[in-house]
Design a protein around this motif. Structure first.
Motif, PDB file in Angstrom:
ATOM      1  N   PHE A   1     -16.743  29.797  22.123  1.00 49.50           N
ATOM      2  CA  PHE A   1     -15.539  28.999  21.824  1.00 49.50           C
ATOM      3  C   PHE A   1     -15.588  28.322  20.453  1.00 49.50           C
ATOM      4  O   PHE A   1     -14.690  28.485  19.630  1.00 49.50           O
ATOM      5  CB  PHE A   1     -15.354  27.946  22.925  1.00 49.50           C
ATOM      6  CG  PHE A   1     -14.022  27.249  22.910  1.00 49.50           C
ATOM      7  CD1 PHE A   1     -13.009  27.647  23.755  1.00 49.50           C
ATOM      8  CD2 PHE A   1     -13.781  26.184  22.042  1.00 49.50           C
ATOM      9  CE1 PHE A   1     -11.781  27.000  23.746  1.00 49.50           C
ATOM     10  CE2 PHE A   1     -12.557  25.546  22.015  1.00 49.50           C
ATOM     11  CZ  PHE A   1     -11.560  25.961  22.877  1.00 49.50           C
ATOM     12  N   GLY A   2     -16.667  27.579  20.230  1.00 47.04           N
ATOM     13  CA  GLY A   2     -16.772  26.813  18.990  1.00 47.04           C
ATOM     14  C   GLY A   2     -16.850  27.691  17.756  1.00 47.04           C
ATOM     15  O   GLY A   2     -16.325  27.340  16.693  1.00 47.04           O
TER      16      GLY A   2
ATOM     17  N   ARG B   1     -23.755  25.821  24.325  1.00 48.28           N
ATOM     18  CA  ARG B   1     -22.438  25.751  23.709  1.00 48.28           C
ATOM     19  C   ARG B   1     -22.412  24.711  22.593  1.00 48.28           C
ATOM     20  O   ARG B   1     -21.764  24.909  21.562  1.00 48.28           O
ATOM     21  CB  ARG B   1     -21.390  25.399  24.773  1.00 48.28           C
ATOM     22  CG  ARG B   1     -19.975  25.449  24.273  1.00 48.28           C
ATOM     23  CD  ARG B   1     -18.982  25.135  25.350  1.00 48.28           C
ATOM     24  NE  ARG B   1     -19.016  23.714  25.701  1.00 48.28           N
ATOM     25  CZ  ARG B   1     -18.156  23.153  26.541  1.00 48.28           C
ATOM     26  NH1 ARG B   1     -17.233  23.884  27.137  1.00 48.28           N
ATOM     27  NH2 ARG B   1     -18.220  21.869  26.819  1.00 48.28           N
ATOM     28  N   ALA B   2     -23.114  23.586  22.798  1.00 47.93           N
ATOM     29  CA  ALA B   2     -23.112  22.536  21.783  1.00 47.93           C
ATOM     30  C   ALA B   2     -23.997  22.914  20.594  1.00 47.93           C
ATOM     31  O   ALA B   2     -23.668  22.603  19.457  1.00 47.93           O
ATOM     32  CB  ALA B   2     -23.573  21.218  22.395  1.00 47.93           C
TER      33      ALA B   2
ATOM     34  N   LYS C   1     -18.655  32.966  35.647  1.00 47.53           N
ATOM     35  CA  LYS C   1     -17.826  31.789  35.434  1.00 47.53           C
ATOM     36  C   LYS C   1     -18.661  30.542  35.767  1.00 47.53           C
ATOM     37  O   LYS C   1     -19.575  30.631  36.595  1.00 47.53           O
ATOM     38  CB  LYS C   1     -16.594  31.833  36.358  1.00 47.53           C
ATOM     39  CG  LYS C   1     -15.530  32.832  35.935  1.00 47.53           C
ATOM     40  CD  LYS C   1     -14.683  32.277  34.803  1.00 47.53           C
ATOM     41  CE  LYS C   1     -13.598  33.212  34.350  1.00 47.53           C
ATOM     42  NZ  LYS C   1     -12.466  33.286  35.275  1.00 47.53           N
TER      43      LYS C   1
ATOM     44  N   ASN D   1     -21.979  17.713  17.667  1.00 48.53           N
ATOM     45  CA  ASN D   1     -21.483  18.291  18.906  1.00 48.53           C
ATOM     46  C   ASN D   1     -21.994  17.466  20.061  1.00 48.53           C
ATOM     47  O   ASN D   1     -23.015  16.801  19.972  1.00 48.53           O
ATOM     48  CB  ASN D   1     -21.886  19.749  19.053  1.00 48.53           C
ATOM     49  CG  ASN D   1     -21.017  20.652  18.203  1.00 48.53           C
ATOM     50  OD1 ASN D   1     -21.465  21.232  17.224  1.00 48.53           O
ATOM     51  ND2 ASN D   1     -19.739  20.718  18.554  1.00 48.53           N
ATOM     52  N   MET D   2     -21.226  17.509  21.139  1.00 47.30           N
ATOM     53  CA  MET D   2     -21.515  16.622  22.244  1.00 47.30           C
ATOM     54  C   MET D   2     -21.746  17.433  23.504  1.00 47.30           C
ATOM     55  O   MET D   2     -21.086  18.430  23.743  1.00 47.30           O
ATOM     56  CB  MET D   2     -20.311  15.697  22.448  1.00 47.30           C
ATOM     57  CG  MET D   2     -20.469  14.764  23.606  1.00 47.30           C
ATOM     58  SD  MET D   2     -19.968  13.107  23.089  1.00 47.30           S
ATOM     59  CE  MET D   2     -19.349  12.477  24.613  1.00 47.30           C
TER      60      MET D   2
ATOM     61  N   SER E   1     -20.197  15.517  32.448  1.00 45.40           N
ATOM     62  CA  SER E   1     -19.786  16.486  33.473  1.00 45.40           C
ATOM     63  C   SER E   1     -19.977  17.917  32.958  1.00 45.40           C
ATOM     64  O   SER E   1     -19.547  18.857  33.592  1.00 45.40           O
ATOM     65  CB  SER E   1     -18.321  16.253  33.794  1.00 45.40           C
ATOM     66  OG  SER E   1     -17.548  16.427  32.624  1.00 45.40           O
TER      67      SER E   1
ATOM     68  N   ALA F   1     -18.309  19.544  31.072  1.00 43.26           N
ATOM     69  CA  ALA F   1     -17.000  19.955  30.541  1.00 43.26           C
ATOM     70  C   ALA F   1     -16.975  21.424  30.124  1.00 43.26           C
ATOM     71  O   ALA F   1     -16.422  21.778  29.092  1.00 43.26           O
ATOM     72  CB  ALA F   1     -16.582  19.054  29.372  1.00 43.26           C
ATOM     73  N   LEU F   2     -17.558  22.281  30.945  1.00 40.30           N
ATOM     74  CA  LEU F   2     -17.456  23.729  30.685  1.00 40.30           C
ATOM     75  C   LEU F   2     -16.045  24.169  31.037  1.00 40.30           C
ATOM     76  O   LEU F   2     -15.471  23.687  32.008  1.00 40.30           O
ATOM     77  CB  LEU F   2     -18.482  24.484  31.535  1.00 40.30           C
ATOM     78  CG  LEU F   2     -19.941  24.182  31.227  1.00 40.30           C
ATOM     79  CD1 LEU F   2     -20.854  24.925  32.182  1.00 40.30           C
ATOM     80  CD2 LEU F   2     -20.280  24.542  29.788  1.00 40.30           C
ATOM     81  N   PHE F   3     -15.494  25.093  30.248  1.00 42.15           N
ATOM     82  CA  PHE F   3     -14.133  25.545  30.518  1.00 42.15           C
ATOM     83  C   PHE F   3     -14.146  26.454  31.755  1.00 42.15           C
ATOM     84  O   PHE F   3     -14.761  27.518  31.726  1.00 42.15           O
ATOM     85  CB  PHE F   3     -13.567  26.284  29.310  1.00 42.15           C
ATOM     86  CG  PHE F   3     -13.613  25.467  28.053  1.00 42.15           C
ATOM     87  CD1 PHE F   3     -12.995  24.223  28.007  1.00 42.15           C
ATOM     88  CD2 PHE F   3     -14.287  25.913  26.935  1.00 42.15           C
ATOM     89  CE1 PHE F   3     -13.044  23.447  26.853  1.00 42.15           C
ATOM     90  CE2 PHE F   3     -14.336  25.146  25.779  1.00 42.15           C
ATOM     91  CZ  PHE F   3     -13.714  23.908  25.745  1.00 42.15           C
ATOM     92  N   PRO F   4     -13.475  26.033  32.828  1.00 41.72           N
ATOM     93  CA  PRO F   4     -13.595  26.783  34.081  1.00 41.72           C
ATOM     94  C   PRO F   4     -12.935  28.158  34.031  1.00 41.72           C
ATOM     95  O   PRO F   4     -13.272  29.035  34.812  1.00 41.72           O
ATOM     96  CB  PRO F   4     -12.901  25.874  35.103  1.00 41.72           C
ATOM     97  CG  PRO F   4     -11.997  25.003  34.305  1.00 41.72           C
ATOM     98  CD  PRO F   4     -12.642  24.837  32.970  1.00 41.72           C
ATOM     99  N   HIS F   5     -11.986  28.344  33.090  1.00 35.85           N
ATOM    100  CA  HIS F   5     -11.261  29.623  33.047  1.00 35.85           C
ATOM    101  C   HIS F   5     -11.957  30.628  32.139  1.00 35.85           C
ATOM    102  O   HIS F   5     -11.497  31.752  32.017  1.00 35.85           O
ATOM    103  CB  HIS F   5      -9.818  29.398  32.612  1.00 35.85           C
ATOM    104  CG  HIS F   5      -9.684  28.759  31.251  1.00 35.85           C
ATOM    105  ND1 HIS F   5     -10.209  27.513  30.960  1.00 35.85           N
ATOM    106  CD2 HIS F   5      -9.097  29.187  30.124  1.00 35.85           C
ATOM    107  CE1 HIS F   5      -9.942  27.219  29.699  1.00 35.85           C
ATOM    108  NE2 HIS F   5      -9.271  28.215  29.163  1.00 35.85           N
ATOM    109  N   LEU F   6     -13.054  30.214  31.494  1.00 34.63           N
ATOM    110  CA  LEU F   6     -13.763  31.130  30.603  1.00 34.63           C
ATOM    111  C   LEU F   6     -15.145  31.445  31.166  1.00 34.63           C
ATOM    112  O   LEU F   6     -15.721  30.641  31.898  1.00 34.63           O
ATOM    113  CB  LEU F   6     -13.903  30.499  29.211  1.00 34.63           C
ATOM    114  CG  LEU F   6     -12.609  30.113  28.499  1.00 34.63           C
ATOM    115  CD1 LEU F   6     -12.919  29.483  27.153  1.00 34.63           C
ATOM    116  CD2 LEU F   6     -11.693  31.308  28.318  1.00 34.63           C
TER     117      LEU F   6
ATOM    118  N   PHE G   1     -21.331  16.852  27.331  1.00 35.68           N
ATOM    119  CA  PHE G   1     -20.646  15.875  28.163  1.00 35.68           C
ATOM    120  C   PHE G   1     -21.378  15.652  29.481  1.00 35.68           C
ATOM    121  O   PHE G   1     -22.080  16.537  29.976  1.00 35.68           O
ATOM    122  CB  PHE G   1     -19.215  16.341  28.443  1.00 35.68           C
ATOM    123  CG  PHE G   1     -18.340  16.299  27.230  1.00 35.68           C
ATOM    124  CD1 PHE G   1     -17.465  15.258  27.038  1.00 35.68           C
ATOM    125  CD2 PHE G   1     -18.417  17.297  26.266  1.00 35.68           C
ATOM    126  CE1 PHE G   1     -16.662  15.210  25.910  1.00 35.68           C
ATOM    127  CE2 PHE G   1     -17.617  17.248  25.146  1.00 35.68           C
ATOM    128  CZ  PHE G   1     -16.740  16.208  24.964  1.00 35.68           C
TER     129      PHE G   1
END
Lengths: 299, 364
Positions: free
Chosen positions: B107-108, B155-156, B139, B87-88, B92, B94-99, B90
């Protein structure tokens, strides 16, 4: 941006004032006139409707409004049918437009910078020709002995020419063709700004490309889809030229009914009432979409 | 090949002759590398050195033109990113802005189709581990930079990967926060026990965090080793210059393993490293290995010069000296040594000296 002193503030006031005056004169006032006409009664003469206010003996003018036209619209099945069929045609053609526009917008957004510019130009290019002429061109293409039928017959796909022109199919085709750029551009704008590392993050977390699209790309591009939907659905709902040129005699759409009432029956109050109902429908659907979008963003 | 994980054990990552170019421009050129289980491995290099591409090749976002990547002995060539046990995190985040935060972490696990109750428990535990338990309903845009970084880590890691890849994980944090986050990441790796592979352009960050470092340049590995090895025994001018400050004198070996004639120092320097007669080499000295004195000391290597600026760093003084040959060198003195020297002023004549064993002879 700050302009120094009173000159700047004065200029700002002039611009704001001019904008307000423009909107009042060319948007609000005509709408109020249409509402007023819709509440009057038809008569022979010029103008072909009774005045809404009449001066009587008293100090105040007498309000002479009727809702007859609205009652007619609600009770006559023709108008209800036209209304329902307009909603249906506008919704289905907007949906078909979306199905075609989304992959297009996606492809353009993922293309190289140079290809992107060229593709966008191609999307916008039809705007350089008149909408009326482009719609009229379809009548030639769709004709019984037009190029489409000739090709199909020559290829042996069909033996008899198909009836393409003056059908509801042709109306859908016309709307999809004409309004496609309005769906492509807002979706493209959203996808182009999207952070693609989010898709990689989804894949990294175990999403196959299809799942990553459904769970990340699609929800994040919904604002563009909503905007595109509004830009296609609303004008399609009141569309006159496309159903008139490409539609059949049985293609009922509000735009056409409105035209008939105005110019053939010279029933201005009824036509105005139809316009008001159409306007309210558009406003309501736009409002609902905007509200849905705001709720999504607030959540 | 430098296997570091003890004899016999399969490296958790084996990179075999991997090459990747974009539009004809090579980004990674023939890299072979083994990373052992439980390492905190750092890929460092300037931007464009290929370190991020190498990380993305391990993650599966890029496919190699040549060579292959093995994870736990298994060839990953035909495995897309979603099917790799890595798992990576990122750059930035890269968090999902809509979740929400909790949905991001879940998610994973949802993609693995884990049972609801298990997802709930693991998300709860992951958030608790990073002190983010109270923020599950927020959020991402409602979080601070440091909080976002912790959510990205949660998350990773919630997927229990064999390897965590980190792409400039601290780049977006301010300096104070970054130093704390460095320590936290090292502690985190020890706690979870898996292999971390981190990309950074910051040599100090790599030195302070990594168990081993790979220095990259122009898509190739320049040197691989522990931070100490890279600092004390760089194999090239580039490596010497990249990690810390290096005083470098170019010259030619006049006596194998003993003397180098350096035009830049206008002197023949005594060395102790192995080198062959007649070879063009660079003699490297770290600033802290140079002694400064007012009077000529009895040492094998003594050069004279003029004192320039003296910069006080709190725990040390950095003295800039311009040698008589015109070459500028840096000496780093402890406050105690500085006090022993007595009063010194800019423009004073000084002697710089060092032991032959302190100097490194770089052959490239």
């Amino acid at each position: 941006m700050s302009m120094t002193g009173g000159a700047g503030r004065g200029l700002r006031r002039v611009i704001l004032g001019a904008t307000t005056a423009w909107l009042l004169a060319f948007t609000l006032l005509p709408m109020l006139i249409v509402v007023a006409v819709s509440l009057s009664e038809p008569r022979l003469g010029a103008p072909p409707f009774t005045p809404l206010f009449e001066w009587g003996a008293g100090f105040w003018p007498i309000f002479n409004g009727h809702i007859t036209s609205y009652v007619t619209i609600a009770s006559d099945s023709l108008y209800v049918a036209a209304f329902v069929s307009s909603l249906r045609i506008a919704a289905t053609s907007a949906f078909i437009t979306l199905l075609i526009a989304y992959p297009m917008a996606y492809a353009i957004a993922r293309a190289s910078a140079r290809a992107r510019f060229a593709l966008l130009m191609l999307v916008i290019l039809p705007f350089w020709t008149s909408f009326l002429i482009r719609t009229y061109a379809w009548t030639g293409l769709l004709n019984t002995n037009g190029p489409i039928n000739n090709t199909l017959i020559n290829l042996g796909v069909v033996s008899e020419p198909l009836t393409l022109l003056h059908t509801e199919f042709a109306v859908h085709l016309g709307i999809v063709y004409s309004y496609l750029p309005f769906m492509v551009l807002p979706i493209y704008a959203v996808l182009e700004r999207m952070d693609w590392s989010l898709i990689e993050a989804a894949q990294d977390l175990g999403s196959r490309p299809y799942r990553a699209f459904v769970r990340v790309t699609l929800p994040l591009s919904l604002p563009g889809v909503f905007a595109g939907w509004l830009l296609v659905f609303i004008p399609a709902l009141g569309e006159f030229i496309i159903p008139d040129l490409l539609g059949g005699p049985d293609t009922l759409m509000l735009g056409r009914v409105l035209w008939t009432e105005f110019f053939n029956n010279r029933d201005w109050p009824l036509a105005s009432a139809l316009a008001v109902v159409l306007l309210m429908t558009v406003l309501l659907s736009a409002l609902l979409l905007v509200k849905a979008l705001q709720r999504r963003e607030a959540a | 090949m430098m296997a570091n994980g003890g004899a016999g054990e399969t490296p958790v990552i084996r990179i075999e002759g991997v090459a990747k170019s974009f539009g004809g421009v090579p980004a990674v050129a023939g890299v072979s590398l083994d990373i052992a289980r439980g390492e905190f491995f750092c890929l460092v290099g300037a931007s464009g050195s290929g370190k991020t591409t190498l990380l993305r090749l391990v993650a599966g976002f890029e496919t190699p033109d040549q060579g292959r990547v093995l994870i736990d002995g298994e060839d990953m060539s035909s495995r897309p990113p979603y099917a790799r046990p890595v798992n990576m995190m990122f750059q930035s985040y890269a968090l999902f802005p809509h979740l929400t935060v909790a949905e991001n972490v879940a998610f994973g696990l949802e993609e693995e189709r884990r049972p609801r109750s298990e997802i709930r428990e693991r998300v709860f535990a992951a958030l608790a581990m990073f002190d983010m338990g109270a923020f599950g309903a927020r959020k991402p845009h409602q979080l601070s930079g440091g909080q976002r970084q912790r959510v990205a880590l949660a998350r990773a890691l919630v997927k229990n990967p064999k390897i965590l890849l980190l792409d400039e994980p601290l780049g977006a944090l301010d300096k104070k926060l970054r130093e704390r986050a460095q320590l936290e990441l090292v502690a985190l790796r020890e706690r979870v026990g898996i292999t971390f592979v981190m990309v950074t352009h910051d040599q100090e960050e790599a030195m302070s965090m990594a168990s081993r470092i790979a220095l990259m340049r122009d898509g190739a590995l320049c040197q691989v080793g522990t931070p100490r090895e890279l600092y004390d025994a760089p194999q090239s001018r580039f490596a010497a210059d990249f990690f810390g400050v290096a005083n470098l004198f170019g010259g030619r070996v006049t006596e194998a393993g003993a003397a180098v004639d350096c035009a830049e120092a206008r002197a023949t320097l005594a060395v102790a490293d192995a080198c062959t007669q007649g070879a063009d080499v660079t003699v490297m000295l770290r600033p802290e290995q140079i002694a400064l004195s007012k009077h000529a000391p009895a040492a094998p290597n003594v050069l004279t010069g003029t004192l320039g600026n003296v910069v006080f760093l709190g725990n040390a003084y950095v003295c800039h000296v311009v040698l008589d040959s015109g070459k500028a060198v840096q000496a780093r003195l402890s406050p105690a040594d500085m006090a022993k020297l007595g009063a010194l002023a800019t423009g004073d004549r000084v002697h710089v000296s060092w032991e032959p064993s302190a100097a490194r002879v770089l052959t490239s």
